[in-house]
Every structure is written in C-alpha cells, then in structure tokens.
Scaffold this motif. Sequence first.
Motif, mmCIF file in Angstrom:
data_model
loop_
_atom_site.group_PDB
_atom_site.id
_atom_site.type_symbol
_atom_site.label_atom_id
_atom_site.label_comp_id
_atom_site.label_asym_id
_atom_site.label_seq_id
_atom_site.Cartn_x
_atom_site.Cartn_y
_atom_site.Cartn_z
ATOM 1 N N GLY A 168 44.199 32.856 4.943
ATOM 2 C CA GLY A 168 45.033 32.043 5.820
ATOM 3 C C GLY A 168 45.342 32.748 7.123
ATOM 4 N N GLU A 169 45.614 34.055 7.054
ATOM 5 C CA GLU A 169 45.882 34.824 8.270
ATOM 6 C C GLU A 169 44.675 34.825 9.209
ATOM 7 O OE1 GLU A 169 47.498 38.735 7.910
ATOM 8 O OE2 GLU A 169 48.697 38.210 6.154
ATOM 9 N N THR A 170 43.495 35.009 8.642
ATOM 10 C CA THR A 170 42.297 35.045 9.484
ATOM 11 C C THR A 170 42.032 33.685 10.125
ATOM 12 O OG1 THR A 170 40.779 34.515 7.652
ATOM 13 C CG2 THR A 170 41.280 36.841 8.036
ATOM 14 N N LEU A 171 42.363 32.614 9.428
ATOM 15 C CA LEU A 171 42.193 31.273 9.994
ATOM 16 C C LEU A 171 43.198 31.031 11.129
ATOM 17 C CD1 LEU A 171 41.546 29.395 6.659
ATOM 18 C CD2 LEU A 171 39.912 29.599 8.545
ATOM 19 N N HIS A 172 44.412 31.539 10.958
ATOM 20 C CA HIS A 172 45.374 31.474 12.056
ATOM 21 C C HIS A 172 44.857 32.245 13.264
ATOM 22 C CE1 HIS A 172 48.334 29.876 9.203
ATOM 23 N NE2 HIS A 172 49.082 29.585 10.250
ATOM 24 N N ASP A 173 44.249 33.397 12.995
ATOM 25 C CA ASP A 173 43.675 34.198 14.073
ATOM 26 C C ASP A 173 42.572 33.427 14.786
ATOM 27 O OD1 ASP A 173 43.148 37.165 15.163
ATOM 28 O OD2 ASP A 173 41.205 36.284 14.666
ATOM 29 N N ALA A 174 41.738 32.725 14.011
ATOM 30 C CA ALA A 174 40.647 31.946 14.603
ATOM 31 C C ALA A 174 41.195 30.797 15.446
ATOM 32 C CB ALA A 174 39.741 31.416 13.499
ATOM 33 N N ALA A 175 42.234 30.121 14.937
ATOM 34 C CA ALA A 175 42.830 29.007 15.684
ATOM 35 C C ALA A 175 43.465 29.506 16.978
ATOM 36 C CB ALA A 175 43.866 28.295 14.820
ATOM 37 N N GLU A 176 44.172 30.632 16.901
ATOM 38 C CA GLU A 176 44.797 31.202 18.098
ATOM 39 C C GLU A 176 43.736 31.603 19.120
ATOM 40 O OE1 GLU A 176 47.818 34.862 19.388
ATOM 41 O OE2 GLU A 176 47.113 34.673 17.316
ATOM 42 N N MET A 177 42.658 32.198 18.638
ATOM 43 C CA MET A 177 41.569 32.603 19.514
ATOM 44 C C MET A 177 40.954 31.383 20.213
ATOM 45 S SD MET A 177 38.329 35.029 18.481
ATOM 46 C CE MET A 177 37.555 33.787 17.430
ATOM 47 N N ASN B 243 43.523 30.013 22.880
ATOM 48 C CA ASN B 243 43.614 30.870 24.069
ATOM 49 C C ASN B 243 42.371 30.763 24.942
ATOM 50 O OD1 ASN B 243 46.190 31.895 23.525
ATOM 51 N ND2 ASN B 243 45.393 33.580 22.284
ATOM 52 N N ARG B 244 41.211 30.678 24.306
ATOM 53 C CA ARG B 244 39.985 30.560 25.104
ATOM 54 C C ARG B 244 39.939 29.217 25.819
ATOM 55 N NH1 ARG B 244 33.724 31.707 23.203
ATOM 56 N NH2 ARG B 244 32.764 31.283 25.224
ATOM 57 N N TRP B 245 40.408 28.165 25.140
ATOM 58 C CA TRP B 245 40.420 26.846 25.763
ATOM 59 C C TRP B 245 41.364 26.842 26.971
ATOM 60 C CZ3 TRP B 245 37.269 22.801 24.594
ATOM 61 C CH2 TRP B 245 37.520 21.612 25.282
ATOM 62 N N GLU B 246 42.500 27.518 26.817
ATOM 63 C CA GLU B 246 43.463 27.588 27.917
ATOM 64 C C GLU B 246 42.895 28.358 29.100
ATOM 65 O OE1 GLU B 246 46.755 26.388 28.340
ATOM 66 O OE2 GLU B 246 46.067 25.099 26.699
ATOM 67 N N GLN B 247 42.136 29.408 28.826
ATOM 68 C CA GLN B 247 41.638 30.275 29.885
ATOM 69 C C GLN B 247 40.358 29.761 30.535
ATOM 70 O OE1 GLN B 247 41.228 34.005 27.819
ATOM 71 N NE2 GLN B 247 43.425 34.176 27.401
ATOM 72 N N LYS B 248 39.469 29.154 29.713
ATOM 73 C CA LYS B 248 38.143 28.801 30.232
ATOM 74 C C LYS B 248 37.788 27.331 30.105
ATOM 75 C CE LYS B 248 36.285 33.419 29.240
ATOM 76 N NZ LYS B 248 35.197 34.200 28.603
ATOM 77 N N GLY B 249 38.611 26.568 29.375
ATOM 78 C CA GLY B 249 38.309 25.150 29.221
ATOM 79 C C GLY B 249 37.227 24.863 28.207
ATOM 80 N N VAL B 250 36.852 25.866 27.423
ATOM 81 C CA VAL B 250 35.867 25.688 26.351
ATOM 82 C C VAL B 250 36.377 26.419 25.116
ATOM 83 C CG1 VAL B 250 33.853 25.398 27.839
ATOM 84 C CG2 VAL B 250 34.539 27.702 27.105
ATOM 85 N N VAL C 148 68.335 33.545 12.936
ATOM 86 C CA VAL C 148 67.258 32.839 12.242
ATOM 87 C C VAL C 148 65.955 33.039 13.007
ATOM 88 C CG1 VAL C 148 66.432 30.608 11.412
ATOM 89 C CG2 VAL C 148 68.899 31.107 11.418
ATOM 90 N N TYR C 149 64.920 33.470 12.295
ATOM 91 C CA TYR C 149 63.606 33.676 12.906
ATOM 92 C C TYR C 149 62.690 32.486 12.606
ATOM 93 C CZ TYR C 149 64.355 38.560 14.241
ATOM 94 O OH TYR C 149 64.802 39.711 14.843
ATOM 95 N N VAL C 150 61.914 32.087 13.606
ATOM 96 C CA VAL C 150 60.890 31.063 13.431
ATOM 97 C C VAL C 150 59.642 31.503 14.195
ATOM 98 C CG1 VAL C 150 62.459 29.105 13.107
ATOM 99 C CG2 VAL C 150 61.759 29.733 15.411
ATOM 100 N N LYS C 151 58.494 31.097 13.687
ATOM 101 C CA LYS C 151 57.235 31.407 14.360
ATOM 102 C C LYS C 151 56.339 30.184 14.276
ATOM 103 C CE LYS C 151 53.575 34.907 14.582
ATOM 104 N NZ LYS C 151 52.997 36.109 13.927
ATOM 105 N N LEU C 152 56.159 29.508 15.405
ATOM 106 C CA LEU C 152 55.342 28.294 15.456
ATOM 107 C C LEU C 152 53.885 28.679 15.689
ATOM 108 C CD1 LEU C 152 58.298 27.415 16.087
ATOM 109 C CD2 LEU C 152 57.335 25.633 17.547
ATOM 110 N N ASP C 153 52.982 28.044 14.935
ATOM 111 C CA ASP C 153 51.563 28.327 15.126
ATOM 112 C C ASP C 153 51.129 27.947 16.540
ATOM 113 O OD1 ASP C 153 51.568 29.174 12.541
ATOM 114 O OD2 ASP C 153 50.463 27.465 11.732
ATOM 115 N N ALA C 154 51.519 26.759 16.973
ATOM 116 C CA ALA C 154 51.215 26.325 18.341
ATOM 117 C C ALA C 154 52.193 25.234 18.742
ATOM 118 C CB ALA C 154 49.781 25.803 18.450
ATOM 119 N N LEU C 155 52.666 25.306 19.987
ATOM 120 C CA LEU C 155 53.592 24.302 20.523
ATOM 121 C C LEU C 155 53.063 23.797 21.850
ATOM 122 C CD1 LEU C 155 56.320 22.783 20.631
ATOM 123 C CD2 LEU C 155 57.307 24.847 21.671
#
Length: 310
Positions: free
Chosen positions: A62-71, A74-81, A182-189
């Motif tokens: 699950g952690e590695t999949l979160h890493d893949a989604a974040e990657m 971020n690439r989409w935000e930076q390069k549009g792909v 209280v701590y929270v960590k959103l995958d993506a907002l």
Amino acid sequence: MSFHPHPEKSWSHSRDQFFQECPRKYYYQYYGSHNGWRADAPERAQALYRLKQLLNLYLYLGETLHDAAEMYINRWEQKGVGFLRDELFQRVRNLLNQAYRESLDADAWWQAPKRRKMLAELYYSQEKRLADRAVAEIKSRMGACVDHLIQSESLHEVIRNPEYRLVEVEKLNSFYLQGIKVYVKLDALYRHEAGKYVIIDWKSGLEDDRNEEQMQLYAYYLHNALGAPLEKIEIRTEYLLKGSCHKEEISFQGLEAIEQKILDSAAEMDLMLLDPEANRPRPEEEFRPALDARSCRFCNFRAICTVQHR
C-alpha cells in the motif's frame, strides 16, 4: 537533539486504531519505543524502536502504491503528463524487491533500522523466506492495483481537469480540538475553480467501515480547520484492488460523530496516563493485551510481548 522523556501528546486515526486493537501494542508503539533511536537509551527501548520499524508485506505494498500515485500527480503538475502503466508497475516492483533484499540482512537492519527495510514476514520466518502463496498474492495485487490506479476515475476526472488545482499531496497536517492536537494526512487534495474541494484517498485493500470514519475526519479537517463549506466537499476513496471509486456523503451529523469520537478516544487514552500534562504513561503491565488472538499473530512486537494468545 534535545531529550524529551515522553512523546508528544496527540491524536490520529491510526493512533486510535492501535489503541482499540491492543492497548499493549499501543504502549509499545508510542511509549515503550520512545527515545529508542538514541544510543544511550535502555536496550528494551532500542529493541522496541527497531521492532516498530518492521514492515508488513501487504501494508508496504500500500505504501508503494501511494508513492506511485504521488509520483504520478507530481509529474502531471510539473509536466502535464503522467507515467505509463509499466513505469509505475516497475517502480512498485523495485521498491518491494529492494525491501526483500534488505530484509535478508537482519544485522545490517538492526544497526540502521530507519535507513533499511525489514519485512516482518521475513524477520519472524524460521526459513528466512517468504511463503510462496504470499509472493503470488502480492504479485497479483500489485498488477491489479497499478492497473486500477491508471484507470481510476479520480486520475481521469480530477487530476487531468485544468479546472482543478492541486492543494496538497501526502502532507501531514494538524489542528486542535478542545486542546487536543489532531494529525491528518490527506493522500491528495484538489480545489475546483468554483470552490469545490475533492479529497482522494487510495486504498490497496478491501473495503472497511473504518475507512469511512477516516474520510469523515478529513472532511472535519477541511470544514473546521480550513473553513470549507460542507456542500463544497467531495471525498473519494479509490479501492485499487477492486477498481472501484466510493464517494462519501458529508453531513453535519457525520462531522458531529467524528468530533465526539475524537473526544471520547482521547479521554480513554488519558485514562492510561499517570500525568496527562506530561504525557507520562502508566506502567506497561497496566496496558491490557488484545482480546482477539489474531492481533497477536502478526504483531511487530511479538518478539518482546510476553502476553500472547497461544
């Protein structure tokens, strides 16, 4: 680094899950292991700190999949792909393979438990190998989850829509509720130009009622800490194993329920403190062990805990 005799006092959804599953495990995770990273800490604290770092094979997937989604985001935000399916699959596979290789050297991990990986399944294995069934299951889940990540509704509808702007991804936030941190960590907002907020949460396992509680907590954070109107909040849970997207309905009743949950849970945790102000816990033996034997079977701390279901 300054010395703190006790850890920071706070509340989170994961912390509550530890406490509800097994108060003894909760003690080891947050109190017994505290300062265990220090060379001058007691040997037991150091051992608990190391065991705290053990990785469950399925949770690490699950952690590695979160890493893949974040990657991807971020690439989409930076390069549009984004990334091709095989690129993400290779990323996930490489991380899992690296964890496996590092897990074969227990001595090296023991010396540097934060810099190296150790799979709990290998650490506690008599043969020092992963079961064939587990390997086959992980490979199957890995392929299905990467496929469904690429095909997910949120990637296509939100991330690629120019009217949405990324607010944050995998960022640890906190807020206070009646003095409770209280701590929270959103995958993506994401936020739409019209003011709508969309929270995306990636899940690699099966549907669980506790997921809904966690998502209500995210909505509470958005509404009360950031001032987002309820009618402008949409929460999406992407179940990558099944390939389904579940959208949560937000209501004042739901937010009131999660607020009461936090207050009740924090009060219950406080009962296990000798000094709530300093966050000084009661003795280890006063933290009861799990009532369900299944909790002991895969616990990271079973090498040290003497109260186990046989």
